[in-house]
Design a protein around this motif. Structure first.
Motif, PDB file in Angstrom:
ATOM      1  N   SER A   1       0.825  -1.220   0.000  1.00  0.00           N
ATOM      2  CA  SER A   1       0.000   0.000   0.000  1.00  0.00           C
ATOM      3  C   SER A   1       0.850   1.256   0.000  1.00  0.00           C
ATOM      4  N   GLY A   2       2.085   1.161   0.467  1.00  0.00           N
ATOM      5  CA  GLY A   2       2.950   2.349   0.518  1.00  0.00           C
ATOM      6  C   GLY A   2       4.385   1.946   0.767  1.00  0.00           C
ATOM      7  N   ILE A   3       5.284   2.905   0.527  1.00  0.00           N
ATOM      8  CA  ILE A   3       6.717   2.662   0.745  1.00  0.00           C
ATOM      9  C   ILE A   3       7.280   3.759   1.630  1.00  0.00           C
ATOM     10  N   LEU A   4       7.947   3.340   2.701  1.00  0.00           N
ATOM     11  CA  LEU A   4       8.752   4.249   3.529  1.00  0.00           C
ATOM     12  C   LEU A   4      10.184   3.939   3.132  1.00  0.00           C
ATOM     13  N   ILE A   5      10.922   4.945   2.680  1.00  0.00           N
ATOM     14  CA  ILE A   5      12.282   4.661   2.213  1.00  0.00           C
ATOM     15  C   ILE A   5      13.301   5.627   2.787  1.00  0.00           C
ATOM     16  N   ASN A   6      14.377   5.049   3.321  1.00  0.00           N
ATOM     17  CA  ASN A   6      15.586   5.818   3.607  1.00  0.00           C
ATOM     18  C   ASN A   6      16.619   5.322   2.602  1.00  0.00           C
ATOM     19  N   PRO A   7      16.787   6.053   1.501  1.00  0.00           N
ATOM     20  CA  PRO A   7      17.673   5.550   0.448  1.00  0.00           C
ATOM     21  C   PRO A   7      19.162   5.745   0.766  1.00  0.00           C
ATOM     22  N   GLY A   8      19.497   6.290   1.961  1.00  0.00           N
ATOM     23  CA  GLY A   8      20.898   6.519   2.311  1.00  0.00           C
ATOM     24  C   GLY A   8      21.562   7.388   1.246  1.00  0.00           C
ATOM     25  N   ALA A   9      22.790   7.060   0.913  1.00  0.00           N
ATOM     26  CA  ALA A   9      23.546   7.878  -0.043  1.00  0.00           C
ATOM     27  C   ALA A   9      22.920   7.880  -1.441  1.00  0.00           C
ATOM     28  N   TRP A  10      22.132   6.837  -1.777  1.00  0.00           N
ATOM     29  CA  TRP A  10      21.489   6.812  -3.106  1.00  0.00           C
ATOM     30  C   TRP A  10      20.470   7.933  -3.267  1.00  0.00           C
ATOM     31  N   THR A  11      20.014   8.497  -2.141  1.00  0.00           N
ATOM     32  CA  THR A  11      19.123   9.668  -2.197  1.00  0.00           C
ATOM     33  C   THR A  11      19.696  10.724  -3.140  1.00  0.00           C
ATOM     34  N   HIS A  12      21.008  10.904  -3.011  1.00  0.00           N
ATOM     35  CA  HIS A  12      21.681  12.027  -3.656  1.00  0.00           C
ATOM     36  C   HIS A  12      22.257  11.669  -5.025  1.00  0.00           C
ATOM     37  N   THR A  13      22.112  10.405  -5.438  1.00  0.00           N
ATOM     38  CA  THR A  13      22.783   9.967  -6.676  1.00  0.00           C
ATOM     39  C   THR A  13      21.883   9.237  -7.658  1.00  0.00           C
ATOM     40  N   SER A  14      20.761   8.665  -7.188  1.00  0.00           N
ATOM     41  CA  SER A  14      20.115   7.636  -8.016  1.00  0.00           C
ATOM     42  C   SER A  14      18.821   8.065  -8.706  1.00  0.00           C
ATOM     43  N   VAL A  15      18.944   8.351  -9.990  1.00  0.00           N
ATOM     44  CA  VAL A  15      17.753   8.583 -10.817  1.00  0.00           C
ATOM     45  C   VAL A  15      17.001   7.250 -10.970  1.00  0.00           C
ATOM     46  N   ALA A  16      17.727   6.137 -10.967  1.00  0.00           N
ATOM     47  CA  ALA A  16      17.099   4.810 -11.153  1.00  0.00           C
ATOM     48  C   ALA A  16      16.136   4.485 -10.004  1.00  0.00           C
ATOM     49  N   ILE A  17      16.524   4.840  -8.787  1.00  0.00           N
ATOM     50  CA  ILE A  17      15.610   4.582  -7.655  1.00  0.00           C
ATOM     51  C   ILE A  17      14.398   5.504  -7.748  1.00  0.00           C
ATOM     52  N   ARG A  18      14.621   6.739  -8.085  1.00  0.00           N
ATOM     53  CA  ARG A  18      13.488   7.659  -8.272  1.00  0.00           C
ATOM     54  C   ARG A  18      12.522   7.100  -9.334  1.00  0.00           C
ATOM     55  N   ASP A  19      13.069   6.664 -10.483  1.00  0.00           N
ATOM     56  CA  ASP A  19      12.222   6.153 -11.567  1.00  0.00           C
ATOM     57  C   ASP A  19      11.453   4.908 -11.119  1.00  0.00           C
ATOM     58  N   ALA A  20      12.114   4.041 -10.349  1.00  0.00           N
ATOM     59  CA  ALA A  20      11.445   2.827  -9.854  1.00  0.00           C
ATOM     60  C   ALA A  20      10.292   3.213  -8.934  1.00  0.00           C
ATOM     61  N   LEU A  21      10.518   4.204  -8.082  1.00  0.00           N
ATOM     62  CA  LEU A  21       9.459   4.636  -7.148  1.00  0.00           C
ATOM     63  C   LEU A  21       8.274   5.219  -7.918  1.00  0.00           C
ATOM     64  N   VAL A  22       8.557   5.974  -8.971  1.00  0.00           N
ATOM     65  CA  VAL A  22       7.466   6.518  -9.794  1.00  0.00           C
ATOM     66  C   VAL A  22       6.715   5.363 -10.461  1.00  0.00           C
ATOM     67  N   ALA A  23       7.469   4.405 -10.982  1.00  0.00           N
ATOM     68  CA  ALA A  23       6.857   3.289 -11.726  1.00  0.00           C
ATOM     69  C   ALA A  23       5.975   2.421 -10.828  1.00  0.00           C
ATOM     70  N   CYS A  24       6.288   2.353  -9.537  1.00  0.00           N
ATOM     71  CA  CYS A  24       5.503   1.447  -8.675  1.00  0.00           C
ATOM     72  C   CYS A  24       4.148   2.053  -8.300  1.00  0.00           C
ATOM     73  N   GLU A  25       3.972   3.353  -8.555  1.00  0.00           N
ATOM     74  CA  GLU A  25       2.663   4.014  -8.370  1.00  0.00           C
ATOM     75  C   GLU A  25       2.106   3.830  -6.964  1.00  0.00           C
TER      76      GLU A  25
ATOM     77  N   VAL B   1       4.875   7.341  -1.364  1.00  0.00           N
ATOM     78  CA  VAL B   1       6.233   7.167  -0.835  1.00  0.00           C
ATOM     79  C   VAL B   1       6.494   8.236   0.214  1.00  0.00           C
ATOM     80  N   ILE B   2       7.058   7.830   1.352  1.00  0.00           N
ATOM     81  CA  ILE B   2       7.578   8.805   2.325  1.00  0.00           C
ATOM     82  C   ILE B   2       9.082   8.586   2.433  1.00  0.00           C
ATOM     83  N   GLU B   3       9.840   9.676   2.258  1.00  0.00           N
ATOM     84  CA  GLU B   3      11.310   9.640   2.352  1.00  0.00           C
ATOM     85  C   GLU B   3      11.710  10.012   3.781  1.00  0.00           C
TER      86      GLU B   3
END
Ligand code: DQA
Length: 149
Positions: free
Chosen positions: A70-94, A97-99
């Motif tokens: 139903s939802g995602i709580l994410i602490n992406p650690g250092a990937w917060t600041h580097t990863s377009v791929a994680i952002r795109d995956a989060l968008v794709a999962c619809e 999201v709480i960061e």
């Protein structure tokens, strides 16, 4: 069935408690998993709590959440600041999201001020230590139980 929240932790968070305690506190990841499970139970939520040091694995978990959680709580650690791929995956999962960050990233080095996730999250919590996770779960509790009411 209770709403299922996927709680995801990125790289180096397995070292919580031992790693830079002045920045991240003394609680271990196992302590955090336990307190999240206790909060979730009170809030009428189910959670799956996970950590990985492998970006592709995190992306696979996000994909698998689509239609299952139903939802995602994410602490992406250092990937917060580097990863377009994680952002795109989060968008794709619809999913909503709480960061969450343990530290106040805005009080730290300039490279931590950029997040690829914040603009697609419903909210961001940082600087409240492990309380931030419980606050995010509390928000999800309200969101899903209001929806059900
Ligand atoms: C962090 C902040 C990030 O900048 C850092 O790379 C982390 C932890 C936090 O929880 O404060 O690994 O996400």
């Amino acid at each position: 069935m209770k709403p299922l929240i996927l709680v995801l932790n990125g790289p180096n968070l397995n070292l919580l408690g031992a790693r830079e305690p002045t920045q991240y506190g003394h609680e271990t990841l196992a302590d955090l998993a336990q307190s999240c499970a206790a909060s979730a139970q009170q809030l009428g939520l189910d959670i799956e709590f996970r950590q990985t040091n492998h970006e592709g694995e995190l992306i696979d978990w996000i994909h698998a959440a689509r239609g299952r959680c139903s939802g995602i709580l994410i602490n992406p650690g250092a990937w917060t600041h580097t990863s377009v791929a994680i952002r795109d995956a989060l968008v794709a999962c619809e999913l909503p999201v709480i960061e969450v960050h343990l530290s106040n990233v805005h009080k730290r080095e300039p490279f931590r001020h950029l997040s690829f996730v914040s603009s697609i999250a419903i909210g961001v919590i940082c600087g409240l230590g492990t309380q931030g996770y419980r606050s995010a779960l509390s928000y999800f509790g309200q969101l899903f139980h209001e929806d059900a009411a």
